[in-house]
Design a protein around this motif. Sequence first.
Motif, PDB file in Angstrom:
ATOM      1  N   THR A  81      43.560  19.675  36.166  1.00  0.00           N
ATOM      2  CA  THR A  81      42.686  20.144  35.250  1.00  0.00           C
ATOM      3  C   THR A  81      41.254  20.454  35.653  1.00  0.00           C
ATOM      4  O   THR A  81      40.666  21.461  35.365  1.00  0.00           O
ATOM      5  N   THR A  85      41.643  24.610  36.753  1.00  0.00           N
ATOM      6  CA  THR A  85      42.980  24.871  36.723  1.00  0.00           C
ATOM      7  C   THR A  85      43.423  25.687  37.901  1.00  0.00           C
ATOM      8  O   THR A  85      42.823  26.524  38.371  1.00  0.00           O
ATOM      9  N   THR A  87      45.115  28.263  37.750  1.00  0.00           N
ATOM     10  CA  THR A  87      45.003  29.560  36.948  1.00  0.00           C
ATOM     11  C   THR A  87      43.558  30.092  37.398  1.00  0.00           C
ATOM     12  O   THR A  87      43.252  31.331  37.831  1.00  0.00           O
ATOM     13  N   LEU A  91      41.942  32.998  40.017  1.00  0.00           N
ATOM     14  CA  LEU A  91      41.248  34.082  39.578  1.00  0.00           C
ATOM     15  C   LEU A  91      40.059  34.318  40.359  1.00  0.00           C
ATOM     16  O   LEU A  91      39.711  35.281  40.821  1.00  0.00           O
ATOM     17  N   PHE A 103      39.197  37.668  34.992  1.00  0.00           N
ATOM     18  CA  PHE A 103      38.876  36.275  34.170  1.00  0.00           C
ATOM     19  C   PHE A 103      38.897  37.295  32.581  1.00  0.00           C
ATOM     20  O   PHE A 103      38.294  38.235  32.585  1.00  0.00           O
ATOM     21  N   VAL A 104      39.557  36.464  31.912  1.00  0.00           N
ATOM     22  CA  VAL A 104      39.369  36.729  30.512  1.00  0.00           C
ATOM     23  C   VAL A 104      38.288  36.445  29.863  1.00  0.00           C
ATOM     24  O   VAL A 104      37.589  35.346  30.000  1.00  0.00           O
TER      25      VAL A 104
END
Length: 109
Positions: A81, A85, A87, A91, A103-104
């Motif tokens: 974490t 992370t 994820t 990205l 990226f959101v």
Amino acid sequence: MQYRRSRLLADITYMLCMQHRLSQLLDEGDYSMPRVAPTKMHYTERARAILADARDMLGGNGILLDHHVARHLCDIEAIDTYEGTATVQALIVGRDINGYTAFVPVSGH
Ligand SMILES: Cc1cc2nc3c(=O)[nH]c(=O)nc-3n(C[C@H](O)[C@H](O)[C@H](O)COP(=O)(O)OP(=O)(O)OC[C@H]3O[C@@H](n4cnc5c(N)ncnc54)[C@H](O)[C@@H]3O)c2cc1C
């Protein structure tokens, strides 16, 4: 069991090679985020899988704090974490490879 142990050792050996490569990049002054991100991503993903497998092999003992596997299992969740992370690392790598970001967007930024 022998095969699973061999797989774990092979994965750990491979990860040590990745660490070594990062040390070389640091020495060469080429230690940028897109260079580091694939290792952080792959390393934590593999480490989580290795520890889940090791925990499974030990059965009930794998979850008891008397043994090191349970402790490492908890540690890797924190390592996965902090500082991004898998994820988020993916990205970063994707942005570097493709030249655009996935990226959101965070509201308010
Ligand atoms: C043991 C530990 C020590 C820490 N130490 C520090 C420290 O010293 N200094 C410090 O500043 N912080 C520290 N942190 C905080 C850490 O950096 C954050 O927890 C981490 O960046 C994840 O952010 P978050 O908790 O807000 O989760 P979020 O960012 O909300 O993530 C939740 C989920 O959403 C995903 N996600 C997040 N953003 C996107 C996106 N844009 N697009 C798609 N998916 C996304 C993530 O992959 C994750 O699965 C520490 C955390 C831990 C666990």
